[in-house]
Design an enzyme around this catalytic site. Structure first.
Site, short mmCIF file in Angstrom:
data_model
loop_
_atom_site.label_atom_id
_atom_site.label_comp_id
_atom_site.label_asym_id
_atom_site.label_seq_id
_atom_site.Cartn_x
_atom_site.Cartn_y
_atom_site.Cartn_z
N GLY A 132 42.19 47.19 40.45
CA GLY A 132 41.46 48.43 40.69
C GLY A 132 40.02 48.21 41.06
CB ALA A 133 38.23 45.27 42.25
N GLY A 146 34.75 52.66 41.85
CA GLY A 146 34.47 53.03 40.47
C GLY A 146 34.12 51.86 39.58
N GLY A 199 35.98 49.41 38.51
CA GLY A 199 36.47 48.14 39.00
C GLY A 199 35.56 47.51 40.04
CB SER A 228 41.14 55.83 28.19
OG SER A 228 40.74 57.18 28.17
CE1 TYR A 263 44.57 57.55 32.00
CE2 TYR A 263 43.38 58.68 30.24
CZ TYR A 263 43.42 57.72 31.25
OH TYR A 263 42.32 56.94 31.50
#
Length: 320
Positions: free
Chosen positions: A22-23, A26, A28, A151, A176
């Protein structure tokens, strides 16, 4: 007056190989930028090549000589996870840092992965579980630190053991939370098994607090064409410097957990400000949902069954 942003000192990472899921944007992107700036070679597995190329261009605006490699990865497909892992194993280079950062949050309706799992559980947890399993030889060779990004949602709700795929009475927020609780329990169990079996891997957890990233914004590919109300509120608060963090500050807990010589395995790191929403990173008490070893073992066993990715038995290593 602009508020002063928290920061940390990152050690020299020259010669280290890091993988950040996820880079492409955001948190990442912030992680990849800071790791590359410290000298690490960063592999950026992304689902969207265009976004990945834009992210690399953005990093190189500040760090022209950054060592960055784009790879394809869709965590919602176990075949894609296996394909990336095969390519990395073929390269046969030890991995020193792995940050399980990518994720999807609360699509407006229930969706499934390519393998038939509820999208959030399949992407946020099972995809990362399989990735670690496939890369285990490279992680062991690099005596890696594996940091899993959970999270604040992991501090509420529970794992829906009667319906892991939320086929009945779907609740996006509860699903989630389940995905992040499962990922957290996996990260803690990975550290325990590594210590028992002598794998040489350190595994810990981080959470970013709350910040205005794309996770809370419009995501047309996840069925959300406009920003959520929560996303708009968080962005406004962030712009005003009130309560919540920025994408840059939200990256700091995982950056600290993955690189600091003071960060330890089986620990959780997050923002140290009010309600742990923002602020400098610090070690924090594990959420109540993450404290049960039996629950962690149950998550591990269920994940092996669902992904068909079986880790070696974590038996003590002996000298013959």
């Amino acid at each position: 007056m602009a508020r002063r942003q928290p920061d940390i000192t990152v050690p020299d990472l020259t010669g280290r190989l890091a993988v950040v899921t996820g880079a492409s944007d955001g948190v990442g992107l912030g992680l990849a930028t800071r790791l590359a700036a410290a000298g690490a070679e960063v592999i950026m597995p992304v689902r969207n090549r265009h976004k990945g190329e834009a992210a690399i261009a953005r990093i190189r605006q500040s760090y022209p000589h950054a060592a960055l490699t784009l790879r394809d990865l869709d965590l919602s497909s176990l075949d894609s996870v296996a394909a990336l892992s095969t390519r990395l194993r073929d390269d046969n280079r030890p991995i020193h840092i792995l940050v399980n950062n990518a994720g999807v949050m609360t699509p407006p309706a229930r969706r499934e992965t390519a393998d038939g799992f509820e999208l959030q559980f399949g992407t946020n947890h099972l995809g990362h579980f399989a990735l670690v399993g496939h890369l285990l030889p490279l992680l062991r060779a690099g005596h890696a630190t594996v940091t899993s990004q959970i999270s604040v949602a992991a501090n509420q709700n529970a794992i829906n053991w009667d319906d892991l795929n939320w086929e009945r009475s779907y609740d996006g927020m509860r699903a989630y939370s389940q995905s992040k609780i499962a990922l957290g329990l996996f990260g803690l169990e990975l550290d325990r098994r590594s210590r028992v079996a002598g794998w040489g891997i350190t595994s810990n957890l981080a959470h970013p607090g709350v910040a205005a990233t794309n996770l809370l914004q419009a995501q047309p590919d996840a069925g959300r064409p406009t920003p959520t109300l929560g996303g708009r509120v968080v962005r406004t608060l962030g712009n005003l410097g009130i309560l919540v963090g920025t994408p840059e500050s939200a990256a700091l807990p995982a950056l600290y957990a993955a690189t600091s010589p003071d960060a330890r395995g089986a620990r959780m790191y997050g923002p140290s400000g009010f309600q742990h929403l923002a602020g400098p990173p610090a070690e924090q008490e594990l959420y109540s949902r993450l404290r049960g070893e039996a629950e962690a073992v149950r998550v591990w066993q269920a994940s092996e069954r669902l992904t068909r990715c079986v880790f070696p038995d974590a038996l003590p290593v002996t000298d013959g």
